[in-house]
Design a protein around this motif. Structure first.
Motif, PDB file in Angstrom:
ATOM      1  N   UNK A   1      47.466  44.431   6.301  1.00  0.00           N
ATOM      2  CA  UNK A   1      46.977  43.215   6.976  1.00  0.00           C
ATOM      3  C   UNK A   1      47.900  42.037   6.660  1.00  0.00           C
TER       4      UNK A   1
ATOM      5  N   UNK B   1      51.119  42.165   5.789  1.00  0.00           N
ATOM      6  CA  UNK B   1      52.424  42.331   6.434  1.00  0.00           C
ATOM      7  C   UNK B   1      52.318  42.129   7.945  1.00  0.00           C
ATOM      8  N   UNK B   2      51.137  42.409   8.504  1.00  0.00           N
ATOM      9  CA  UNK B   2      50.965  42.272   9.948  1.00  0.00           C
ATOM     10  C   UNK B   2      50.574  40.879  10.376  1.00  0.00           C
ATOM     11  N   UNK B   3      50.522  39.968   9.437  1.00  0.00           N
ATOM     12  CA  UNK B   3      50.110  38.609   9.778  1.00  0.00           C
ATOM     13  C   UNK B   3      51.280  37.647   9.603  1.00  0.00           C
ATOM     14  N   UNK B   4      51.876  37.188  10.692  1.00  0.00           N
ATOM     15  CA  UNK B   4      52.964  36.217  10.537  1.00  0.00           C
ATOM     16  C   UNK B   4      52.440  34.930   9.902  1.00  0.00           C
TER      17      UNK B   4
ATOM     18  N   UNK C   1      52.570  31.959  10.613  1.00  0.00           N
ATOM     19  CA  UNK C   1      51.985  30.907  11.437  1.00  0.00           C
ATOM     20  C   UNK C   1      50.488  31.122  11.682  1.00  0.00           C
ATOM     21  N   UNK C   2      49.999  32.354  11.521  1.00  0.00           N
ATOM     22  CA  UNK C   2      48.569  32.591  11.800  1.00  0.00           C
ATOM     23  C   UNK C   2      47.669  31.974  10.715  1.00  0.00           C
TER      24      UNK C   2
ATOM     25  N   UNK D   1      47.789  28.357  11.201  1.00  0.00           N
ATOM     26  CA  UNK D   1      46.953  27.903  12.313  1.00  0.00           C
ATOM     27  C   UNK D   1      45.494  27.805  11.896  1.00  0.00           C
ATOM     28  N   UNK D   2      45.061  28.761  11.061  1.00  0.00           N
ATOM     29  CA  UNK D   2      43.658  28.782  10.660  1.00  0.00           C
ATOM     30  C   UNK D   2      43.306  27.614   9.732  1.00  0.00           C
TER      31      UNK D   2
ATOM     32  N   UNK E   1      43.287  23.073  11.397  1.00  0.00           N
ATOM     33  CA  UNK E   1      42.209  22.135  11.758  1.00  0.00           C
ATOM     34  C   UNK E   1      41.604  21.454  10.535  1.00  0.00           C
TER      35      UNK E   1
ATOM     36  N   UNK F   1      59.201  27.619   7.209  1.00  0.00           N
ATOM     37  CA  UNK F   1      59.553  27.008   8.510  1.00  0.00           C
ATOM     38  C   UNK F   1      58.317  26.957   9.417  1.00  0.00           C
ATOM     39  N   UNK F   2      57.629  28.114   9.512  1.00  0.00           N
ATOM     40  CA  UNK F   2      56.491  28.210  10.426  1.00  0.00           C
ATOM     41  C   UNK F   2      55.354  27.317   9.934  1.00  0.00           C
TER      42      UNK F   2
ATOM     43  N   UNK G   1      56.090  23.719  10.641  1.00  0.00           N
ATOM     44  CA  UNK G   1      55.968  23.418  12.066  1.00  0.00           C
ATOM     45  C   UNK G   1      54.493  23.214  12.448  1.00  0.00           C
ATOM     46  N   UNK G   2      53.628  24.117  11.959  1.00  0.00           N
ATOM     47  CA  UNK G   2      52.208  24.039  12.331  1.00  0.00           C
ATOM     48  C   UNK G   2      51.539  22.836  11.660  1.00  0.00           C
TER      49      UNK G   2
ATOM     50  N   UNK H   1      57.263  41.037  14.459  1.00  0.00           N
ATOM     51  CA  UNK H   1      56.918  39.797  13.751  1.00  0.00           C
ATOM     52  C   UNK H   1      57.999  38.733  13.931  1.00  0.00           C
TER      53      UNK H   1
ATOM     54  N   UNK I   1      56.812  31.844  18.873  1.00  0.00           N
ATOM     55  CA  UNK I   1      55.826  30.845  18.475  1.00  0.00           C
ATOM     56  C   UNK I   1      56.461  29.452  18.381  1.00  0.00           C
ATOM     57  N   UNK I   2      57.696  29.399  17.875  1.00  0.00           N
ATOM     58  CA  UNK I   2      58.392  28.109  17.776  1.00  0.00           C
ATOM     59  C   UNK I   2      58.712  27.527  19.157  1.00  0.00           C
TER      60      UNK I   2
ATOM     61  N   UNK J   1      42.516  25.819  18.678  1.00  0.00           N
ATOM     62  CA  UNK J   1      41.809  25.899  17.390  1.00  0.00           C
ATOM     63  C   UNK J   1      41.163  24.575  16.998  1.00  0.00           C
TER      64      UNK J   1
ATOM     65  N   UNK K   1      45.750  37.818  17.390  1.00  0.00           N
ATOM     66  CA  UNK K   1      46.103  38.069  15.990  1.00  0.00           C
ATOM     67  C   UNK K   1      45.661  39.474  15.581  1.00  0.00           C
TER      68      UNK K   1
ATOM     69  N   UNK L   1      47.955  42.029  16.907  1.00  0.00           N
ATOM     70  CA  UNK L   1      49.233  42.000  16.175  1.00  0.00           C
ATOM     71  C   UNK L   1      49.096  42.736  14.836  1.00  0.00           C
ATOM     72  N   UNK L   2      48.002  42.465  14.134  1.00  0.00           N
ATOM     73  CA  UNK L   2      47.776  43.110  12.831  1.00  0.00           C
ATOM     74  C   UNK L   2      47.635  44.623  13.017  1.00  0.00           C
TER      75      UNK L   2
ATOM     76  N   UNK M   1      51.049  46.273  13.702  1.00  0.00           N
ATOM     77  CA  UNK M   1      51.894  46.369  12.507  1.00  0.00           C
ATOM     78  C   UNK M   1      51.287  47.358  11.507  1.00  0.00           C
TER      79      UNK M   1
END
Lengths: 294, 270
Positions: A133, A135-138, A140-141, A144-145, A148, A233-234, A237-238, B203, B210-211, B232, B245, B248-249, B252
Motif C-alpha cells: 500500500x 509503495x502504491x501510494x504516490x 501527492x496522495x 492531498x488528504x 484540506x 517536490x510533490x 506543490x500540494x 508512479x 499530477x504536476x 477535496x 487512488x 492505483x494502489x 501497484x
C-alpha cells in the motif's frame, strides 16, 4: 578513507555530466516562432532564452553559470531567480527532507519491529500488505488528504505535514529492509545464547541485535535520502511550500531554461553531497566496512 | 500457475483482473459505466462520471506502465549483455555510466525530458510521438539503469556456474553462451524485473502528470488526480479522489506481489 575518496571522485563525475546534458537538452529546444501554436514563445522571449543560454556566443555554454556567480537573475520572466534565492529555496527543501529523515527512521524501526511481531501471528499478511500500500501510494496522495486540514487550520505547520507525508514511503521501504535483517539476526546463535543466559528479549534486541542491523539501514539511507528530497517536490506543490520543488516544477512549466539547467545541476551536486555524507557515516559507524576495505 | 506461491498468484490475478476490468469498463462498455456509477459526476467535469474517469485512467496508466516497463527492461538487458560481452575496463566504464543514470531521481529527469519532447512536438519535430509515446520514451530513457544493474549482476552470478565454464571450455563464444546457456536461466528473472518496473513507471508517470507537466490524453490516473484534487476542499470531495487512488494502489500491489514472488522463486529453488 581511500575508498570513500574514490567513491567521491566517481560521484563528482555526475555533476559535470548532468550540467552538460541538461544544458544541451535545453539548448536544442526549438524555441522558434514559426508556428502559430499558443505554446510557441514570442520573438522577444525566444531571443531572451537564447541570451540566457548564450547560444551563438563564444563559450556561451558558460552563460548560466556566469549569471549564477554574478548574482543576476537566471530566467527571463518574473519567475527567474538569482543564485542566492535558488540556494534559499534549496535549503527549504533540504529542511523538509531533514525533518522527514528522522520520521522515516522512526517509521522504519516501528514497522520492522511490528513485522517481526506479526510474523508469528495471524497478522502476518499485514507485513506484505503495508509495504504494497505504501509503495502504491504516490506522495501527492497523502499530501492531498492532509491538504484540506492544513488549509483550514493554519496552526498545522505545512512543513511538518510535508515531512510527514514524504517520510511514509521511504520509512516503510527502510522498515522492510531492516525487518529482513532483523529476522536473520534473531535466528542467530548469539541471540539464543543471550536469551539462555537470562537476558530479557528487549535487552537482547537493544544491546546485541540492533547494532548488527544498523549497517543494513545505512546501505539504504543514500537512495532513501534522494527519495526524500525528490518526494518533497510533490508535497511542496500540494501544500504550497515555496521551496525548491515548487521552483523546479514552475521552471519546467514556464520553460525557464536557464533555471532548469542550473537547478538540475544544483540538485545533482546535492545528491553527491548526500551520498558522500552517508559513505562517511558508514565508514565511521560500521567497523566491518573499514576492515573489509583495509 | 499451480507451482506458483500464493502471493504471486494473488498478484497476477489482481493485475490481470484490473487489466480486464479496465478494458471492459473503460473501453468496451463506457456507457454502462456512465449510467450505473454510484459515485456521481465529477464536479470539475459535469459531463463525465467519476467511474468513467477512474476506469478510463486505469486503462491509460496500465498501458503506459506495461509499454514503458517492457522497453526499460529490454534496454537494461541489452546494456547488461553488452557490458558482460565487452568485459574488463570497458565493462567498468559502462557500469559507471549506468550508476550515473541510476543516481538521478526519475521524476526530475522525466520532467525535463517531457519539456524537451513537448517543445519538439510543438515545433513539428516530435517524430510522430504523441503524449503517450513521449511519456513511454521518457520513462524508458530514465528507467533502464536499474534493470541493467540487476541483469549485469545476475549474469555475473550465472557465469560463475560450472555449465557455463564447460560451454566456454568446449569453445562457445560469448554471444553463443549468452544466447544458448544464460538466456534460458535469465528469462524468469527478466519477467520479475519487468514486473518490478511496472509500478515504478506508473508512479513516475502519475507524479509527473499530477504536476501538470505531461499532457496525457486520454487522462491517466495521475493526471485525473492532478486535475481533480481541488474537489477535496469541498464536503464529500473525497469520492472524486479515493477511487482513482484505490485503483492505483491495487495496480501497484498486484505488480509488486507478482514481481517479489518471481524474484524469490529461483532462490528458493536453489
Amino acid at each position: 578513507m581511500r575508498t570513500v575518496l574514490q567513491r567521491l571522485a566517481r560521484q563528482l563525475m555526475l555533476v559535470p555530466v548532468v550540467a552538460v546534458a541538461s544544458y544541451f537538452l535545453m539548448a536544442m529546444l526549438p524555441l522558434t516562432t514559426e508556428s502559430e501554436s499558443k505554446r510557441q514563445v514570442s520573438p522577444e522571449l525566444a531571443a531572451s532564452y537564447r541570451r540566457d543560454l548564450g547560444i551563438g556566443e563564444p563559450l556561451g555554454f558558460l552563460r548560466p553559470w556566469e549569471k549564477l556567480f554574478r548574482g543576476e537573475r537566471l530566467g527571463t520572466s518574473a519567475q527567474g531567480i538569482t543564485g542566492d534565492e535558488l540556494l534559499r529555496k534549496l535549503s527549504g527543501s533540504v529542511g523538509v527532507g531533514m525533518m522527514a529523515l528522522p520520521l522515516a527512521l522512526a517509521w522504519a524501526l516501528g514497522f520492522a519491529l511490528a513485522r517481526t511481531h506479526w510474523r508469528k501471528g495471524r497478522w502476518a499478511a499485514l507485513g506484505d500488505a503495508v509495504p504494497a500500500i505504501a509503495f502504491g501510494t504516490p506522495v501527492f496522495i497523502p499530501a492531498l488528504l492532509v491538504a484540506p486540514a492544513v488549509v483550514e487550520r493554519g496552526h498545522l505547520l505545512p512543513e511538518l505535514c510535508a515531512a510527514l507525508v514524504t517520510s511514509i514511503w521511504p520509512g516503510i521501504f527502510l522498515g522492510t529492509l531492516v525487518g529482513d535483517a532483523l529476522e536473520t539476526e534473531l535466528s542467530r546463535d548469539y541471540v539464543r545464547t543471550a536469551l539462555g543466559k537470562g537476558l530479557s528479549p528487549g535487552a537482547v534486541l537493544r544491546r546485541h541485535v540492533l547494532p548488527n542491523v544498523l549497517p543494513a539501514l545505512l546501505d539504504a539511507v543514500g537512495p532513501v535520502a534522494t527519495a526524500l528530497l525528490a518526494g518533497s517536490f510533490a508535497a511542496e506543490r500540494v501544500l504550497g511550500l515555496p521551496y525548491f520543488g515548487q521552483l523546479y516544477v514552475l521552471a519546467v512549466l514556464n520553460k525557464q531554461v536557464a533555471v532548469v539547467v542550473v537547478a538540475t545541476t544544483t540538485f545533482a551536486s546535492l545528491l553527491v553531497l548526500v551520498s558522500l555524507g552517508v559513505e562517511v557515516v558508514r565508514h565511521v559507524v560500521d567497523p566491518r566496512s573499514r576492515e573489509a576495505r583495509a | 500457475m499451480s507451482g506458483m506461491p500464493p502471493r504471486a498468484r494473488f498478484g497476477f490475478v489482481l493485475l490481470v483482473g484490473l487489466g480486464v476490468l479496465s478494458l471492459v469498463a473503460g473501453r468496451l462498455f463506457p456507457d454502462w459505466l456512465a449510467n450505473t456509477c454510484p459515485l456521481g459526476v465529477d464536479p470539475t467535469r459535469p459531463d463525465r462520471t467519476v467511474c468513467e474517469l477512474a476506469f478510463g485512467g486505469l486503462w491509460v496508466s496500465l498501458a503506459v506502465g506495461l509499454v514503458a516497463g517492457a522497453l526499460s527492461t529490454l534496454i537494461g538487458l541489452a546494456v547488461a549483455a553488452v557490458a558482460r560481452l565487452l568485459g574488463g575496463a570497458l565493462e567498468q566504464v559502462v557500469l559507471r555510466g549506468v550508476d550515473a543514470v541510476f543516481a538521478l531521481p526519475d521524476v526530475l529527469v522525466v520532467m525535463v525530458l517531457q519539456l524537451a519532447g513537448q517543445s519538439l512536438s510543438d515545433a513539428g519535430l516530435g517524430g510522430g510521438l504523441g503524449p503517450f509515446g513521449l511519456m513511454v520514451a521518457s520513462l524508458a530513457l530514465v528507467g533502464w539503469a536499474g534493470p541493467a544493474r540487476m541483469f549485469r549482476n545476475r549474469l555475473a552470478t550465472l557465469e560463475g556456474q560450472e555449465f557455463v565454464a564447460a560451454a566456454r571450455a568446449l569453445g562457445g563464444g560469448g554471444a553463443h553462451v549468452l544466447r544458448v546457456h544464460l538466456w534460458p536461466a535469465l528469462r524468469p528473472f527478466a519477467l520479475a524485473v519487468f514486473l518490478s518496473r511496472l509500478p515504478t513507471a506508473i508512479l513516475t508517470e502519475s507524479t509527473v502528470s499530477f504536476f501538470g507537466i505531461a499532457r496525457m490524453e486520454p487522462m491517466s490516473l495521475g493526471r485525473y488526480l492532478g486535475t481533480s484534487y481541488a474537489a477535496l476542499i469541498y464536503e464529500g470531495g473525497s469520492r472524486v479522489v479515493l477511487p482513482a487512488w484505490a485503483l492505483l494502489v491495487l495496480l501497484v500491489l498486484g505488480a509488486s506481489l507478482a514481481s517479489q514472488a518471481l524474484s524469490a522463486g529461483p532462490r528458493k529453488a536453489a
